[in-house]
Design an enzyme around this catalytic site. Structure first.
Site, PDB file in Angstrom:
ATOM      1  N   ASP A   1       0.819  -1.216   0.000  1.00  0.00           N
ATOM      2  CA  ASP A   1       0.000   0.000   0.000  1.00  0.00           C
ATOM      3  C   ASP A   1       0.850   1.262   0.000  1.00  0.00           C
ATOM      4  OD1 ASP A   1      -2.423  -1.179  -0.003  1.00  0.00           O
ATOM      5  OD2 ASP A   1      -2.665  -1.177   2.181  1.00  0.00           O
TER       6      ASP A   1
ATOM      7  N   LYS B   1      -2.383   3.819  -6.523  1.00  0.00           N
ATOM      8  CA  LYS B   1      -2.697   4.265  -7.885  1.00  0.00           C
ATOM      9  C   LYS B   1      -1.485   4.021  -8.781  1.00  0.00           C
ATOM     10  CE  LYS B   1      -4.423   8.503 -10.024  1.00  0.00           C
ATOM     11  NZ  LYS B   1      -4.859   7.831 -11.212  1.00  0.00           N
TER      12      LYS B   1
ATOM     13  N   MET C   1      -6.855   9.153  10.223  1.00  0.00           N
ATOM     14  CA  MET C   1      -7.558   9.670   9.032  1.00  0.00           C
ATOM     15  C   MET C   1      -8.413  10.893   9.343  1.00  0.00           C
ATOM     16  SD  MET C   1      -8.776   6.063   7.340  1.00  0.00           S
ATOM     17  CE  MET C   1      -9.399   5.316   8.827  1.00  0.00           C
TER      18      MET C   1
HETATM   19  N1  SAH Z   1      -3.772  -0.045   9.650  1.00  0.00           N
HETATM   20  C1  SAH Z   1      -3.136   1.229   9.902  1.00  0.00           C
HETATM   21  C2  SAH Z   1      -4.099   2.381   9.764  1.00  0.00           C
HETATM   22  C3  SAH Z   1      -4.634   2.538   8.373  1.00  0.00           C
HETATM   23  S1  SAH Z   1      -5.677   3.942   8.199  1.00  0.00           S
HETATM   24  C4  SAH Z   1      -2.485   1.196  11.284  1.00  0.00           C
HETATM   25  O1  SAH Z   1      -2.743   0.292  12.082  1.00  0.00           O
HETATM   26  O2  SAH Z   1      -1.659   2.063  11.547  1.00  0.00           O
HETATM   27  C5  SAH Z   1      -4.558   5.153   7.609  1.00  0.00           C
HETATM   28  C6  SAH Z   1      -4.282   6.172   8.679  1.00  0.00           C
HETATM   29  O3  SAH Z   1      -3.322   5.675   9.590  1.00  0.00           O
HETATM   30  C7  SAH Z   1      -3.711   7.460   8.177  1.00  0.00           C
HETATM   31  O4  SAH Z   1      -4.701   8.320   7.667  1.00  0.00           O
HETATM   32  C8  SAH Z   1      -3.081   8.006   9.435  1.00  0.00           C
HETATM   33  O5  SAH Z   1      -4.064   8.548  10.289  1.00  0.00           O
HETATM   34  C9  SAH Z   1      -2.573   6.754  10.088  1.00  0.00           C
HETATM   35  N2  SAH Z   1      -1.149   6.501   9.790  1.00  0.00           N
HETATM   36  C10 SAH Z   1      -0.624   5.380   9.278  1.00  0.00           C
HETATM   37  N3  SAH Z   1       0.719   5.469   9.194  1.00  0.00           N
HETATM   38  C11 SAH Z   1       1.043   6.676   9.684  1.00  0.00           C
HETATM   39  C12 SAH Z   1       2.274   7.367   9.883  1.00  0.00           C
HETATM   40  N4  SAH Z   1       3.448   6.820   9.555  1.00  0.00           N
HETATM   41  N5  SAH Z   1       2.235   8.597  10.429  1.00  0.00           N
HETATM   42  C13 SAH Z   1       1.074   9.173  10.770  1.00  0.00           C
HETATM   43  N6  SAH Z   1      -0.121   8.563  10.590  1.00  0.00           N
HETATM   44  C14 SAH Z   1      -0.138   7.338  10.069  1.00  0.00           C
END
Ligand code: SAH
Length: 474
Positions: A36, A58, A169
């Site tokens: 991803d 994308k 998010m």
């Molecule tokens: N499964 C992921 C979350 C996916 S949703 C987890 O457990 O972390 C995607 C959101 O995760 C982003 O919009 C942001 O809010 C957060 N996110 C993921 N990686 C991040 C990072 N390195 N720094 C800040 N926010 C992050």
């Protein structure tokens, strides 16, 4: 129908140290990795050089893949490969749609394994120095999505009851979120923080009050991905900004090396001081499409008068490697003609024990060859013209930047990424210093392939915390 298996793997928030042992082992074994946007390119370095990388975000000139298409892709790929790793940011089951993918695999009868990851909900605040719970300050935390479509509003009362609120998010909807929480009794003076690109080289933290956070974040240009923390813990100073003040925080280094093992050993001490490191290595540059290698080598094996025109030194190596992989006895090459397009490539051939039969267009045209395989790097129609003028058949041989693409169905081909693409993606995030592990002259073709030939290429010291003065390869 016989199936391979799929591993749904959490990659953590990006820092290489936050990859679990199981995740790393699976990445090392994977035939195909479907990853991803939020998966850091650094984590892909553990893959086999010949692994196929598929970007589920994308693709250039293509629409982004929908969830159902990704599920169909996983099932498709599992039918053709032993191990497909589906690599997702953070934890696959925390706003990661991992459960939907698992359900689709089950339904299709594809065996799968699930590997939890370090979620950004906890690791990102931790890297910004913000604890989720704190003795005497916060005894509970709630993690929610800040995305309106996902129903935050419905449960905002429950959320407001937690002492620490963590939102994923939520960047674009901060003002609305702050308003809703305030309406449910969370004081707008409550300490809050937003952490962008947590655990990565460009991590940024903005602290404010709940009421002021949206404005502060906008003023500083904070965007997605970011984690929002609301609660007294956001004002706690016991951890300081430990990550952002590491001696090499913000530094980026691209290492050019012979093997990934060597590059990763070199990266470790730099990463331990907070730098972000990526590597490009000969073992990756050499992967090439078997069909392309075969095109030339089958002709050789059948004793046809064949010639190879090399335009780059990297192509020479890639070709020798293909000869080796094909298990071709070197004595069969006795009648093969080799031509170098210039003195530099001629030198590379000689260094590898082959003296060029031709070094100029005139010589190429006069050679007794009926099939010329011309390395398709760069421009240089003049070579093709010279070969054709001699009445020989000419076929391009794409040795450079070629990828080993085992049976990935045509439908998913636009989403396949080469190692070069992965590095280009990483470089597009910001500038990086370029280092050679070993003789810069030997690593220069790798820089050339990445389009970085005009960058200074310095030689890194063994266990490279310092580096010597610039030594540029010819
Ligand atoms: N499964 C992921 C979350 C996916 S949703 C987890 O457990 O972390 C995607 C959101 O995760 C982003 O919009 C942001 O809010 C957060 N996110 C993921 N990686 C991040 C990072 N390195 N720094 C800040 N926010 C992050």
């Amino acid at each position: 129908m016989a199936h391979g298996r799929v591993a749904l793997v959490g990659a953590g928030p990006g820092h290489p140290g936050l990859l679990t042992e199981r995740a790393r082992a699976l990445i090392e074994q994977a035939d195909v990795i479907v990853y991803d946007r939020l998966v850091s390119p650094r984590l892909l370095l553990h893959a086999k050089p010949e692994a196929t990388l598929v970007y589920a975000g994308k693709a250039p000139g293509c629409h982004a893949l929908g969830q159902r298409e990704i599920e169909a892709m996983l099932v498709d790929l599992a039918r053709q490969h032993d191990l497909v790793v589906r690599l997702k940011g953070g934890d696959p089951l925390v706003f990661g749609r991992g459960a939907e993918e698992a359900a689709a695999l089950r339904q299709a009868g594809v065996p799968f394994e699930l590997v939890p990851g370090v979620t950004s909900a906890l690791a990102v605040p931790a890297f910004a120095g913000i604890p989720a719970t704190l003795r005497g300050v916060s005894r509970s935390f709630a993690v929610a999505t800040g995305h309106a479509g996902d129903g935050l509003m419905a449960r905002v009362d429950a959320l407001a009851a937690a002492e620490t609120i963590v939102l994923l998010m939520g960047v674009s909807e901060l003002p609305r979120i702050a308003g809703e929480l305030a309406a449910h009794g969370v004081s707008s003076d409550t300490p809050a923080a937003i952490v962008e690109w947590g655990t990565r080289w460009k991590q940024r933290t903005v602290r404010a009050t709940l009421g002021g956070l949206a404005h502060e974040a906008e003023r500083k240009g904070i965007g997605s991905p970011a984690v929002i923390v609301i609660g007294q813990v956001a004002a706690d100073a016991s951890l300081g900004s430990w990550f952002e003040s590491m001696p090499r925080f913000g530094e980026r280094h691209l290492l050019l090396a012979s093997s990934m093992r060597e590059a990763l050993a070199h990266a470790a001490p730099l990463e331990a001081e907070g730098a972000e490191v990526l590597a490009y290595t000969w073992d990756r540059a050499r992967s090439l499409r078997p069909s392309e290698a075969d095109a030339g080598l089958t002709a050789v094996a059948h004793g046809r008068p064949v010639g190879f025109v090399f335009r780059t030194a990297l192509g020479v190596d890639a070709w020798l490697c293909a000869v080796q992989r094909a298990g071709l006895d070197l004595r069969r090459l006795a009648h093969v003609q080799v031509a170098a397009i210039d003195g530099y490539v001629a030198h590379a051939l000689r260094e590898r024990g082959l003296s060029p039969d031709a070094r100029s267009l005139g010589e190429i045209a006069r050679a007794p060859v009926d099939l010329w395989l011309v390395e398709a790097a760069g421009s240089g129609d003049d070579v093709d013209a010279a070969c054709r003028a001699s009445g020989a058949e000419v076929r391009p041989l794409n040795l450079l930047g070629a990828r080993l693409a085992p049976a990935v169905p045509a439908r998913w081909q636009p989403f396949v990424r080469t190692w070069r693409d992965v590095i280009a993606d990483w470089l597009s995030e910001g500038p990086a210093d370029l280092w050679a592990l070993g003789d810069p002259a030997l690593m220069r073709p790798l820089a050339l392939e990445l389009g970085m030939d005009s960058e200074p290429l310095r030689r890194a010291d063994a266990f490279g915390l310092a580096a010597r003065e610039a030594v540029c390869g010819a």
